[in-house]
Design a protein around this motif. Sequence first.
Motif, mmCIF file in Angstrom:
data_model
loop_
_atom_site.group_PDB
_atom_site.id
_atom_site.type_symbol
_atom_site.label_atom_id
_atom_site.label_comp_id
_atom_site.label_asym_id
_atom_site.label_seq_id
_atom_site.Cartn_x
_atom_site.Cartn_y
_atom_site.Cartn_z
ATOM 1 N N VAL A 30 -6.655 -7.748 17.133
ATOM 2 C CA VAL A 30 -7.234 -6.430 16.903
ATOM 3 C C VAL A 30 -8.649 -6.628 16.381
ATOM 4 C CG1 VAL A 30 -7.033 -4.225 15.709
ATOM 5 C CG2 VAL A 30 -4.965 -5.494 16.312
ATOM 6 N N LYS A 31 -9.615 -6.097 17.108
ATOM 7 C CA LYS A 31 -11.022 -6.220 16.711
ATOM 8 C C LYS A 31 -11.392 -5.027 15.824
ATOM 9 C CE LYS A 31 -12.079 -6.520 21.044
ATOM 10 N NZ LYS A 31 -12.879 -6.572 22.314
ATOM 11 N N VAL A 32 -11.718 -5.346 14.571
ATOM 12 C CA VAL A 32 -12.043 -4.308 13.581
ATOM 13 C C VAL A 32 -13.505 -4.438 13.172
ATOM 14 C CG1 VAL A 32 -11.501 -3.366 11.303
ATOM 15 C CG2 VAL A 32 -9.672 -4.340 12.718
ATOM 16 N N PHE A 53 -1.257 -8.387 7.562
ATOM 17 C CA PHE A 53 -1.486 -8.160 8.995
ATOM 18 C C PHE A 53 -0.730 -9.206 9.818
ATOM 19 C CE2 PHE A 53 -5.651 -6.101 7.693
ATOM 20 C CZ PHE A 53 -5.307 -4.839 8.128
ATOM 21 N N GLU A 54 -0.831 -10.439 9.371
ATOM 22 C CA GLU A 54 -0.185 -11.542 10.089
ATOM 23 C C GLU A 54 1.322 -11.337 10.161
ATOM 24 O OE1 GLU A 54 -0.231 -16.456 10.047
ATOM 25 O OE2 GLU A 54 -1.158 -15.313 8.414
ATOM 26 N N LEU A 58 -0.241 -9.209 13.762
ATOM 27 C CA LEU A 58 -1.604 -8.835 14.128
ATOM 28 C C LEU A 58 -2.611 -9.899 13.695
ATOM 29 C CD1 LEU A 58 -1.619 -5.058 13.059
ATOM 30 C CD2 LEU A 58 -0.986 -6.037 15.275
ATOM 31 N N GLU A 59 -3.469 -10.266 14.592
ATOM 32 C CA GLU A 59 -4.562 -11.194 14.295
ATOM 33 C C GLU A 59 -5.844 -10.367 14.204
ATOM 34 O OE1 GLU A 59 -7.137 -14.714 16.492
ATOM 35 O OE2 GLU A 59 -5.117 -14.273 17.219
ATOM 36 N N ASP A 232 2.269 0.988 18.670
ATOM 37 C CA ASP A 232 2.918 -0.039 17.851
ATOM 38 C C ASP A 232 1.887 -0.783 17.009
ATOM 39 O OD1 ASP A 232 1.872 -1.012 20.289
ATOM 40 O OD2 ASP A 232 3.096 -2.829 20.169
ATOM 41 N N VAL A 233 0.734 -1.067 17.595
ATOM 42 C CA VAL A 233 -0.339 -1.758 16.871
ATOM 43 C C VAL A 233 -0.861 -0.877 15.731
ATOM 44 C CG1 VAL A 233 -2.694 -2.665 17.026
ATOM 45 C CG2 VAL A 233 -1.040 -3.174 18.833
ATOM 46 N N ALA A 234 -1.069 0.391 16.031
ATOM 47 C CA ALA A 234 -1.570 1.332 15.011
ATOM 48 C C ALA A 234 -0.593 1.439 13.843
ATOM 49 C CB ALA A 234 -1.798 2.698 15.644
#
Length: 329
Positions: A30-32, A53-54, A58-59, A232-234
């Motif tokens: 995920v690019k933040v 996050f991990e 999520l990376e 799902d990511v959100a």
Amino acid sequence: MKWWKLSLFLAAIGAVILLSACGDKEMTKVKVGEVTRSIFYAPQYVAISKGYFEEEGLEIELSTIPGGDKTMTALLSGGIDIALVGAETSIYVTAQGANDPIKNFAQLTQTDGTFLVSRKKIDDFKWEMLKGSTFLGQRKGGMPQMVGEFVLKKHGIDPHKDLNLIQNIEFANIATAFASGTGEYVQLFEPTASVFEQEGIGHVVASFGTESGHVPYTVYMAKESYLAKHPDVAEKFTRAIKRAQDFVYEAPAEEVAKAIQPFFEDTDIELIAKVVERYREQESYAKNPILDEEEWNNLQDIMEKAGELPKRMDYEKLVDTTFAEKVSK
């Protein structure tokens, strides 16, 4: 094979399988993009350093993109998936007619994060002391500037008539300009405000956050299409943030400082802890990621009084609390 050799062999095989299973865990990148690097965003760094996050699979690829306009450009162009920026930017973009609407889905901070810094030490500060002074303000149209004007007007000060107001300096250069001798007062974020106190450059005399009330000051937002494609990511992202928000309020300030110090390598850990405590005391960190309607309306009131609101936007149009509500139960 003797029984003990067999046991060792099986144990070794088990360890290899376990390590392989851990190593094969599928991670979603995920690019933040954050609008600035600040202790004001402590929960975000906690979520990264503590592995929240991990644990959600999520990376996080974090980049700092100075300026709300640049951050939003990166979001709209697909350079980043999620932006951490002031909620006002979603209103500006929507007013310009975005094809893919921007949705605010998780709130990180709930008050203004700036402080009024005076060049001279003032033991009994009163807002009226600003009249006639040279005030180094924030960029026009940004939340710091709008909240600053809101607070000044609240205290009977017209920022454009009662002050020598300087607003033509880039956000990243405001602190440097003050340190170089520009202005008698300046509006600064932490840790810069406390660093200036330590170095004798200036003195914190008031907080804009305590004066302005709750607003969705810094929010995670994404394009509507991204949230629809990756719900799902959100949800996982928001859950990690909620865990970090809990940690920031429940853990000692020193422990929070230790967790986020890797993101502020040039800042003394005692100073980081002091800033964390200062933000906690005025409840600048949101206690959950839900952006409520009252905060949304307060934001638009502040923008309207600053003359920066293109038009009022419906809460339901630009805010999606689905994920925040789910993880906050």
